[in-house]
Design an enzyme around this catalytic site. Structure first.
Site, mmCIF file in Angstrom:
data_model
loop_
_atom_site.group_PDB
_atom_site.id
_atom_site.type_symbol
_atom_site.label_atom_id
_atom_site.label_comp_id
_atom_site.label_asym_id
_atom_site.label_seq_id
_atom_site.Cartn_x
_atom_site.Cartn_y
_atom_site.Cartn_z
ATOM 1 N N LYS A 195 0.830 -1.183 0.000
ATOM 2 C CA LYS A 195 0.000 0.000 0.000
ATOM 3 C C LYS A 195 0.877 1.249 0.000
ATOM 4 C CE LYS A 195 0.799 1.843 3.404
ATOM 5 N NZ LYS A 195 2.062 2.340 4.031
ATOM 6 N N TYR A 253 -4.393 4.058 6.073
ATOM 7 C CA TYR A 253 -4.958 3.126 7.069
ATOM 8 C C TYR A 253 -6.243 3.696 7.659
ATOM 9 C CZ TYR A 253 -0.659 0.346 7.208
ATOM 10 O OH TYR A 253 0.392 -0.464 6.886
#
Ligand code: NAD
Length: 365
Positions: free
Chosen positions: A134, A219
């Site tokens: 990510k 996140y």
């Protein structure tokens, strides 16, 4: 007895001692496979060295069989430590010949953000399944191209959202679905770390695609989505630089507010100027609070019913066994490229809202 054993294991994990999954008698993915998933790590920096390689060693159904590195010194060290065959050790120039290697199933791209797209596509072109870290790309447009290309090459594309495979996060997801405390109404998410490493790629917009937002704000965005079980419809955002001389080329601190179709609001913050690790969810009839909520663990939290008592697991080991299940048993990946794309769409919208000062609509397509 059960609790004291769990506390003991938690303390071990907190002290940094690795707890083998077998010792916890836990199995996240009761899968049967004829063989292990054979993985090549591409990019041997901090995350690959200190989290993914140990996670692969603890996984039940994965095996590190090779590496891609530009450093002959690292190649020699990893070869010895992990008993790697010479034919499975690549550099960035000869990487494409991996197409001719029948002993590799998956390449895991753990490079700076700006390099994810190129190495995902080169892996797909070689006919291998691919996992990328990510954020999956620099923006939503690039994420769409990566997904389309992997589909055209008939390979699976996964994103390393390790939290989706661990029990505390799974409980947040379950509460969104089962509504023990009613609907979520207000979510507050903060993830920040004090990053002063001026020379690192994270400080360079060309390599990172932003700053703390791309690195750790993602996140919080992902958490807002799994805490509600919904996709946001619009966002407002504010970017602030308290130390412009340090964070010259990237964002430092960003605050944002997401609106969801049910009326829920998620307020988020990411920064490189301080430290924060929190997720709190206020439901119609109760609340949940986790801190830390995103770190490698042990994660901790309480709800209106008391402390969250879930097994402490090695995130990367569980994640990798999840990928093994999907790839070896030809099931859908739990965290596919499409999951990464949704976050990229929201990241783009937050940047636009912060730049324009206007509310930006979010369309998930
Ligand atoms: P890092 O800087 O420690 O490692 C990057 C690696 O890429 C290094 O080995 C470096 O040598 C290599 N590299 C190859 N070509 C390069 C080039 N041209 N410029 C710079 N580096 C080059 O970074 P990291 O912390 O390991 O992060 C790597 C990726 O993993 C990032 O996308 C990051 O967002 C992601 N990450 C994910 C998690 C997680 O919990 N899922 C945690 C940390 C990092």
């Amino acid at each position: 007895m059960k609790n004291s054993r769990r506390d003991f294991l938690r303390n071990l994990a907190a002290s940094g001692v690795l707890v083998p999954l077998a010792a916890q008698n836990l199995q996240a993915y009761p899968i049967t496979t004829d063989r292990k998933l054979r993985i090549v790590l591409c990019g041997l920096g901090n995350y690959a060295t200190n989290q993914l390689a140990p996670g692969l060693a603890q996984s039940k159904n994965c095996e590190l069989v090779g590496i891609v590195t530009g450093s002959p010194e690292k190649a020699a060290k990893w070869k010895e430590k992990y008993n790697l065959a010479d034919k499975n050790i690549y550099n960035y120039q000869n990487f494409d010949t991996i197409a001719n290697n029948p002993d590799v199933d998956v390449v895991y791209v753990v490079l700076p953000n700006s390099m994810h797209a190129e190495y995902v596509m080169r892996t797909a072109k070689a006919g291998k399944h691919v996992i990328t870290e990510k954020p999956m790309s620099m923006d939503a447009k690039q994420a769409r191209e990566m997904i389309a290309y992997c589909k055209s090459q008939k390979v699976k594309l996964g994103v390393g959202y390790r939290l989706h495979y661990e029990p505390f996060t799974n409980e947040v997801m379950r509460l969104a679905k089962d509504k023990d405390f009613g609907k979520p109404k207000f979510i507050e998410t903060k993830f920040a770390w004090r990053n002063r490493d001026l020379k690192a790629w994270r400080m360079n917009n060309k390599w990172s695609g932003g700053g703390a937002l791309m690195d750790v704000g993602i996140y919080c965005i992902n958490a807002s989505r799994y805490a509600t079980g919904e996709e946001p419809i619009s966002v407002t955002a504010q970017a602030i630089k308290t130390e412009p001389e340090v964070y010259r080329d990237i964002e430092e601190t960003i605050l944002w507010q997401l609106k969801f179709p049910s009326g829920a609001i998620a307020s988020g913050m990411s920064s490189y100027a301080t430290n924060a690790h929190e997720l709190s969810i206020h439901y119609e009839k109760g609340s949940l609070s986790m801190s830390p909520a995103y770190d490698y663990g042990p994660l901790k939290g309480t709800t209106s019913k008391g402390p969250m008592d879930f097994p402490i697991v090695h995130h990367q080991a569980y994640q990798m066994d999840g990928f093994a299940d999907a790839i070896l048993n030809n099931k859908p990946i739990l965290t596919p490229g499409e999951e990464g794309l949704k976050d990229m769409i929201i990241l783009d919208a937050i940047k636009k809202a912060a730049n324009t000062g206007k509310e930006v609509k979010i369309v998930m397509s």
